[in-house]
Write an enzyme that holds these catalytic residues in place. Structure first.
Site: not given
Length: 575
Positions: A224, A292
């Protein structure tokens, strides 16, 4: 896999050479299905999805043809940002269950032949974590676990933050703590304190988190918020973006040259890749790293790393989200596909993302009529396919009032601007059937309201219908097993302003052609520009609003397409 991507420029098309015959790894042939745990299936009636609910519904993913499940965070958390504010990286939050429940889920996935990938959230922790509490108290080695900075003072002697950096959720990225007489950095919510990767203790701590879950048998990680790991050590102010619609308190007001994609970030990714590759050396099983990375294309591509120091197996390709919308024409689609393909380093692997928990749903961004066409792009272009839960049935955003808004990005924006920032509409519960709460939960109140359209739009109804988004999706996943899709060349072609087409061709195998009418008018096109495609084609699968059925004949040189119609064509009715 050197020399895979060979590009040849043509008039309005670009050819991508076929991949040499070799065995592809599981992560290259699989579809990764993102489960947002809070919204997938509630097994205990508290209105929030959980691990046992996911385990009970894995049969659906097996039926759909999914090869890998990626779980959004399930770790112990105060849930300020619904699991992305982690208090304990090596335990499961009671909302979702226990480590024993995780084991049950994992065992069920193995029974079904489904890989399990976890969300790894390395940029920050909750400010309620033991690490932060000890850092606040200056207890070593935790003293420097976070980005602590002394204050500045204005001309009147008032304490002010050290610079102008802004949080992604609005307001200053700095929070004062009197206990330390310092500010700490938070790129997101105030409760999400940024970890300090200049500390070797933090680096090793987070590697130990990876090792913990690898030792429990997970098959990889989605990492993330990768761009945020490091910041400018000189703490320089960021320049204004010049975006006219951004308020001074909003992140878009600045250009983030000092807080995102710094050189050390790439090195950190390469260290994590080395760690998972060491695990592979033990048993021969690849553990995937998916990144990401919302960033300019050159910075995104750098996350692939090099032959000597590989980075992630792939950074997520968000171009179908960031660069296109319902008004984009075929030339824009062509340019966007090649923006990734043409910039990808030699020998690397592509992927295609059309939605996730942070983006409005495909059916809401492009319209329900183009759901199947977008799924055709995501699944039949070269590379790994990514699906956000609900896209297989064409779920749409729900309207969420400000009083029902729970996303901190939306709440912080206030009642006048919350709809610009809230991610709640795309996070509503999965619509299983037309029973109470769409079969998601027996609770009288779910954590987000179920979309009111669930009586008509649900999985059970689409399984029963002769034609449905779900059945189109199933066929697309089945097609991904074909060598033509896994290893075939790519040739793209904007056949008109509104019709985008591409072909996948592999010597000795049946070719596959995808043609999508993006417009609202009937289109007549000729696909003769696509090489190695027979004149007589047949429909393998059609979008649900198409008047054609599987097996219908189509002439390559004269195709009439209904508005928004999307077709997968081949040279035989069955592949």
């Amino acid at each position: 896999m050197k020399g895979i991507w060979v590009v040849v420029a043509l008039t309005l098309e670009v050819a991508l050479a076929a991949i040499p015959e070799e065995t592809l790894d599981w992560w290259q042939t699989s579809v990764f299905y993102q489960v947002y745990p809070r919204s997938f299936k509630d097994s205990d009636g508290d209105g929030i999805g959980d691990l046992n609910g996911i385990a009970d519904k894995l049969g659906h993913l097996k039926d759909a043809g999914i090869g890998a499940v990626w779980l959004s965070p399930i770790y112990k958390s105060p849930m300020v940002d619904f699991g992305y504010d982690i208090a304990n990286f090596t335990d499961v939050d009671p909302i979702f269950g226990t480590l024993e429940d995780f084991n049950r889920l994992q065992n069920r996935a193995k029974e079904l032949g489904i890989k399990l990938v976890l969300d790894f959230v390395p940029n920050h922790s909750s400010n309620e974590s033991d690490w932060f509490v000890k850092s606040l108290q200056r207890i070593d080695p935790y003293t420097e676990y976070y980005v602590w900075v002394d204050p500045k003072y204005d001309a009147e002697g008032n304490r002010i933050p050290p610079n102008n950096w802004l949080s992604e959720f609005g307001g200053s990225a700095w929070e004062w703590r009197a206990e330390r007489q310092q500010y700490y950095l938070h790129a997101f919510a105030v409760q999400q304190a940024d970890l300090n990767y200049n500390s070797p203790y933090v680096v090793e701590e987070m590697k130990n988190v990876l090792r913990f879950w690898l030792d429990r048998g997970v098959d990889g990680f989605r990492i993330d918020a990768v761009p945020y790991l490091f910041e400018d050590p000189e703490l320089r102010d960021e320049p204004l973006s010049g975006k006219p619609d951004a308020l001074p308190s909003e992140s878009q007001y600045l250009t983030h040259i000092y807080t995102q994609n710094l050189p050390k970030t790439y090195d950190m990714i390469q260290q994590w890749r080395q760690l998972v590759d060491e695990k592979k050396a033990e048993d021969g099983q690849t553990r995937v790293l998916m990144l990401e990375t919302y960033a300019p294309i050159d910075k995104v591509m750098a996350y692939y790393g090099s032959e000597e120091r590989p980075g992630g197996h792939f950074p997520f390709n968000f171009l179908l989200i960031s660069d296109l919308n319902k008004d984009s024409n075929a030339y824009a689609f062509n340019e966007t596909v090649h923006k990734w393909i043409d910039n990808m380093p030699e020998g690397r692997w592509a992927n295609w993302v059309i939605g996730n928990h942070d983006q409005h749903r495909v059916a809401s961004r492009y319209g329900p009529e183009l759901v199947d066409g977008l799924n055709m792009l995501a699944q039949l272009l070269p590379g790994s396919g990514i699906t956000y839960n609900g896209e297989e049935i064409g779920m749409v955003d729900a309207h969420i009032s400000f009083s029902d808004t729970v996303d901190p990005a939306g709440r912080n924006a206030g009642p006048e601007r919350y709809e610009l920032f809230s991610r709640d509409p795309e996070r509503t519960p999965f619509q299983w059937d037309d029973t109470f709460n769409s079969g998601f939960s027996t609770s009288n109140r779910t954590w987000l309201p179920v979309n009111s359209n669930y009586h008509q739009l649900n999985l059970a109804a689409q399984k029963e219908a002769p034609v449905s988004h779900y059945k189109v999706y199933q066929r697309l996943i089945e097609l991904r097993k074909q060598p033509t899709v896994q290893r075939g060349s790519l040739q793209t072609y904007p056949a008109s302003e509104k019709v985008f087409a591409f072909s996948r061709v592999l010597s000795g195998k049946i070719p596959i052609v995808v043609v999508i009418n993006l417009g609202s008018e009937t289109e007549h096109v000729n696909l003769d520009a696509l090489a190695d495609i027979p004149e007589n084609l047949v429909v393998d699968v059609a979008s649900i609003y198409s008047s054609r059925v599987a097996g219908a004949s189509v002439s390559r040189s004269d195709i009439t397409l209904d508005p928004k119609e999307a077709l997968v064509l081949t040279s035989a009715s069955q592949i």
